[in-house]
Design a protein around this motif. Sequence first.
Motif, PDB file in Angstrom:
ATOM      1  N   LEU A 178       0.822  -1.206   0.000  1.00 42.25           N
ATOM      2  CA  LEU A 178       0.000   0.000   0.000  1.00 42.25           C
ATOM      3  C   LEU A 178       0.864   1.267   0.000  1.00 42.25           C
ATOM      4  CD1 LEU A 178      -2.934  -0.942   2.422  1.00 42.25           C
ATOM      5  CD2 LEU A 178      -2.935  -0.890  -0.078  1.00 42.25           C
ATOM      6  N   LYS A 179       2.034   1.198   0.613  1.00 40.74           N
ATOM      7  CA  LYS A 179       2.968   2.334   0.559  1.00 40.74           C
ATOM      8  C   LYS A 179       3.372   2.628  -0.879  1.00 40.74           C
ATOM      9  CE  LYS A 179       5.285   2.621   5.036  1.00 40.74           C
ATOM     10  NZ  LYS A 179       6.577   2.538   5.760  1.00 40.74           N
ATOM     11  N   GLU A 180       3.620   1.578  -1.644  1.00 41.03           N
ATOM     12  CA  GLU A 180       3.985   1.736  -3.055  1.00 41.03           C
ATOM     13  C   GLU A 180       2.817   2.319  -3.850  1.00 41.03           C
ATOM     14  OE1 GLU A 180       6.237   1.615  -6.590  1.00 41.03           O
ATOM     15  OE2 GLU A 180       6.752   1.656  -4.451  1.00 41.03           O
ATOM     16  N   ALA A 181       1.603   1.845  -3.548  1.00 34.57           N
ATOM     17  CA  ALA A 181       0.409   2.372  -4.220  1.00 34.57           C
ATOM     18  C   ALA A 181       0.232   3.857  -3.898  1.00 34.57           C
ATOM     19  CB  ALA A 181      -0.818   1.582  -3.790  1.00 34.57           C
ATOM     20  N   LEU A 182       0.497   4.246  -2.646  1.00 40.87           N
ATOM     21  CA  LEU A 182       0.413   5.655  -2.245  1.00 40.87           C
ATOM     22  C   LEU A 182       1.447   6.505  -2.973  1.00 40.87           C
ATOM     23  CD1 LEU A 182      -0.181   5.506   1.627  1.00 40.87           C
ATOM     24  CD2 LEU A 182      -1.722   6.470  -0.080  1.00 40.87           C
ATOM     25  N   ARG A 183       2.649   5.944  -3.121  1.00 35.59           N
ATOM     26  CA  ARG A 183       3.727   6.681  -3.791  1.00 35.59           C
ATOM     27  C   ARG A 183       3.353   6.965  -5.256  1.00 35.59           C
ATOM     28  NH1 ARG A 183       7.607   5.958  -7.243  1.00 35.59           N
ATOM     29  NH2 ARG A 183       7.117   3.744  -7.519  1.00 35.59           N
ATOM     30  N   ILE A 184       2.811   5.964  -5.933  1.00 37.22           N
ATOM     31  CA  ILE A 184       2.424   6.126  -7.341  1.00 37.22           C
ATOM     32  C   ILE A 184       1.259   7.127  -7.455  1.00 37.22           C
ATOM     33  CG2 ILE A 184       1.448   4.939  -9.349  1.00 37.22           C
ATOM     34  CD1 ILE A 184       2.976   2.407  -8.354  1.00 37.22           C
ATOM     35  N   ALA A 185       0.274   7.002  -6.551  1.00 40.12           N
ATOM     36  CA  ALA A 185      -0.874   7.925  -6.565  1.00 40.12           C
ATOM     37  C   ALA A 185      -0.418   9.361  -6.319  1.00 40.12           C
ATOM     38  CB  ALA A 185      -1.887   7.499  -5.505  1.00 40.12           C
ATOM     39  N   LYS A 186       0.523   9.523  -5.383  1.00 44.64           N
ATOM     40  CA  LYS A 186       1.070  10.853  -5.075  1.00 44.64           C
ATOM     41  C   LYS A 186       1.746  11.462  -6.308  1.00 44.64           C
ATOM     42  CE  LYS A 186       4.484  13.084  -2.037  1.00 44.64           C
ATOM     43  NZ  LYS A 186       5.505  13.422  -3.039  1.00 44.64           N
ATOM     44  N   GLU A 187       2.514  10.663  -7.024  1.00 45.34           N
ATOM     45  CA  GLU A 187       3.177  11.135  -8.239  1.00 45.34           C
ATOM     46  C   GLU A 187       2.156  11.553  -9.299  1.00 45.34           C
ATOM     47  OE1 GLU A 187       5.808   8.074  -9.554  1.00 45.34           O
ATOM     48  OE2 GLU A 187       7.329   8.476  -8.014  1.00 45.34           O
ATOM     49  N   CYS A 188       1.066  10.809  -9.404  1.00 45.92           N
ATOM     50  CA  CYS A 188       0.011  11.145 -10.383  1.00 45.92           C
ATOM     51  C   CYS A 188      -0.692  12.453 -10.014  1.00 45.92           C
ATOM     52  CB  CYS A 188      -1.008  10.013 -10.470  1.00 45.92           C
ATOM     53  SG  CYS A 188      -0.359   8.487 -11.197  1.00 45.92           S
ATOM     54  N   ILE A 189      -0.942  12.642  -8.719  1.00 42.91           N
ATOM     55  CA  ILE A 189      -1.563  13.890  -8.240  1.00 42.91           C
ATOM     56  C   ILE A 189      -0.663  15.071  -8.574  1.00 42.91           C
ATOM     57  CG2 ILE A 189      -2.258  15.187  -6.179  1.00 42.91           C
ATOM     58  CD1 ILE A 189      -3.076  12.463  -4.924  1.00 42.91           C
ATOM     59  N   LYS A 199       1.664  15.173 -10.868  1.00 40.59           N
ATOM     60  CA  LYS A 199       1.774  15.323 -12.323  1.00 40.59           C
ATOM     61  C   LYS A 199       0.619  16.152 -12.875  1.00 40.59           C
ATOM     62  CE  LYS A 199       2.245  12.621 -16.589  1.00 40.59           C
ATOM     63  NZ  LYS A 199       2.267  11.256 -17.180  1.00 40.59           N
ATOM     64  N   ARG A 200      -0.602  15.897 -12.385  1.00 38.76           N
ATOM     65  CA  ARG A 200      -1.754  16.686 -12.841  1.00 38.76           C
ATOM     66  C   ARG A 200      -1.609  18.148 -12.416  1.00 38.76           C
ATOM     67  NH1 ARG A 200      -7.222  18.461 -12.069  1.00 38.76           N
ATOM     68  NH2 ARG A 200      -7.240  18.145  -9.812  1.00 38.76           N
ATOM     69  N   LEU A 201      -1.107  18.364 -11.210  1.00 38.63           N
ATOM     70  CA  LEU A 201      -0.896  19.731 -10.720  1.00 38.63           C
ATOM     71  C   LEU A 201       0.122  20.456 -11.594  1.00 38.63           C
ATOM     72  CD1 LEU A 201      -1.161  22.039  -8.659  1.00 38.63           C
ATOM     73  CD2 LEU A 201       0.550  20.851  -7.247  1.00 38.63           C
ATOM     74  N   ILE A 202       1.239  19.797 -11.905  1.00 36.98           N
ATOM     75  CA  ILE A 202       2.294  20.409 -12.718  1.00 36.98           C
ATOM     76  C   ILE A 202       1.767  20.762 -14.104  1.00 36.98           C
ATOM     77  CG2 ILE A 202       4.503  19.929 -13.868  1.00 36.98           C
ATOM     78  CD1 ILE A 202       5.233  18.266 -11.329  1.00 36.98           C
ATOM     79  N   GLU A 203       0.980  19.870 -14.689  1.00 36.86           N
ATOM     80  CA  GLU A 203       0.404  20.123 -16.011  1.00 36.86           C
ATOM     81  C   GLU A 203      -0.553  21.315 -15.976  1.00 36.86           C
ATOM     82  OE1 GLU A 203      -0.167  20.050 -19.904  1.00 36.86           O
ATOM     83  OE2 GLU A 203       1.304  18.801 -18.847  1.00 36.86           O
ATOM     84  N   GLU A 204      -1.353  21.394 -14.933  1.00 36.42           N
ATOM     85  CA  GLU A 204      -2.274  22.525 -14.774  1.00 36.42           C
ATOM     86  C   GLU A 204      -1.502  23.832 -14.603  1.00 36.42           C
ATOM     87  OE1 GLU A 204      -5.649  24.081 -11.611  1.00 36.42           O
ATOM     88  OE2 GLU A 204      -5.380  21.928 -11.880  1.00 36.42           O
TER      89      GLU A 204
END
Length: 499
Positions: free
Chosen positions: A399-410, A412-417
Amino acid sequence: MAFMEKPPAGKVLLDDTVPLTAAIEASQSLQSHTEYIIRVQRGISVENSWQIAGLSLPLPPKKLIGNMDREFIAERQKGLQNYLNVITTNHILSNCELVKKFLDPNNYSANYTEIALQQVSMFFRSEPKWEVVEPLKDIGWRIRKKYFLMKIKNQPKERLVLSWADLGPDKYLSDKDFQCLIKLLPSCLHPYIYRVTFATANESSALLIRMFNEKGTLKDLIYKAKPKDPFLKKYCNPKKIQGLELQQIKTYGRQILEVLKFLHDKGFPYGHLHTSNVMLDGDTCRLLDLENSLLGLPSFYRSYFSQFRKINTLESVDVHCFGHLLYEMTYGRPPDSVPVDSFPPSPSMAVVAVLESTLSCEACKNGMPTVSRLLQMPLFSDVLLTTSEKPQFKIPTKLKEALRIAKECIEKRLIEEQKQIHQHRRLTRAQSHHGSEEERKKRKILARKKSKRSALENSEEHSAKYNNSNNSAGSGASSPLTSPSSPTPPSTSVEHAPF
């Protein structure tokens, strides 16, 4: 809809924090009244805009006689436009459900309280020990998050609060990981995190129960508000503006920074810090709504930090949001705008030093300090915390790994915006500069110079043609070429004539 039912395929998860702007484009007279046509735009994209007609909000003063005059209609249109501008630029009003429903009826036509009640009712079929006392109408700012006052049937005097929330646009966890992490939240023990009594989730929403606190949140303390009152009533127009005492600022600030550091060290994304998400329990601050990042909900301050490209990680978002929280604790109100050019007088220069490191132009341009750096600053470094409770929050490695990937996706969307906003701002500045009075004057001067130059060149060309024609005519009646006494005419070379 059953609580365990899946969300509809292709469902669009809207970011409710993206600002809506409204501009009155035209007006038309319809029998006994005038209707104004409004164009609404979501965010920076002109393509993402639509028209609405008519107004159902309080309007500028009416006129009984002459209300169909063209001059009056134009004047009234200006007043209505100013009114719309005030609403859409006010951080609390612009996120209000009534405003969203009026400006964007297609996306906000649903009755979210009814949807939440359906979901909660389905939950109670499998958990009969809980009972709803009453809905807590509009106590929060989120449109898609609803609250209910609860009780346990065999403990009728004890009050709890149930919160139900829909998924947001930043939900990147798989359904399985999402549900596992939500159910893990009651096991999180920390002196500065408000305990979750019960938590469950399906593929489209989450439901959590916590103890009801009569004292309310940090925001309730600052605004001297009653926790059960609607969000707008509590915070939009406070009767008295007054910050907290310096010692409260120091202690509460230190406690909040400690829990942020704990979450950062655990790799648990937060990103939702504001004074309404901090519960007061005696003299202790306890963080609320850890589930928000798992649900993918956008931050309360997203429209602020999305303007600054250096605030591009959830850790830096937390630090920036801490600056907002500290400002509100200090001055009893949020900042008028961000970045903050100058800060009003405060109880200590140490407070201003922290505010400058999180809200100033330089900080927003160059980036945020770390939580550890803030803890070392004079405002918090000498605060002694007395707590015997040992933090516990065990997150399995998977679940830590899943959180890390989700955090990166969040992120990434912020950076694109942020990139899109930056490009739009540059384009707008260039267009504004091109259309400025000074630039128009420069273009007029250049156009005049070009016109004069062109006229001069045409004149020279005409003169050259004329001279050449005369010279050709004169050469036919000239003296014999061998006559040494004849004067030599001035040479006229054809290739130099400006044809």
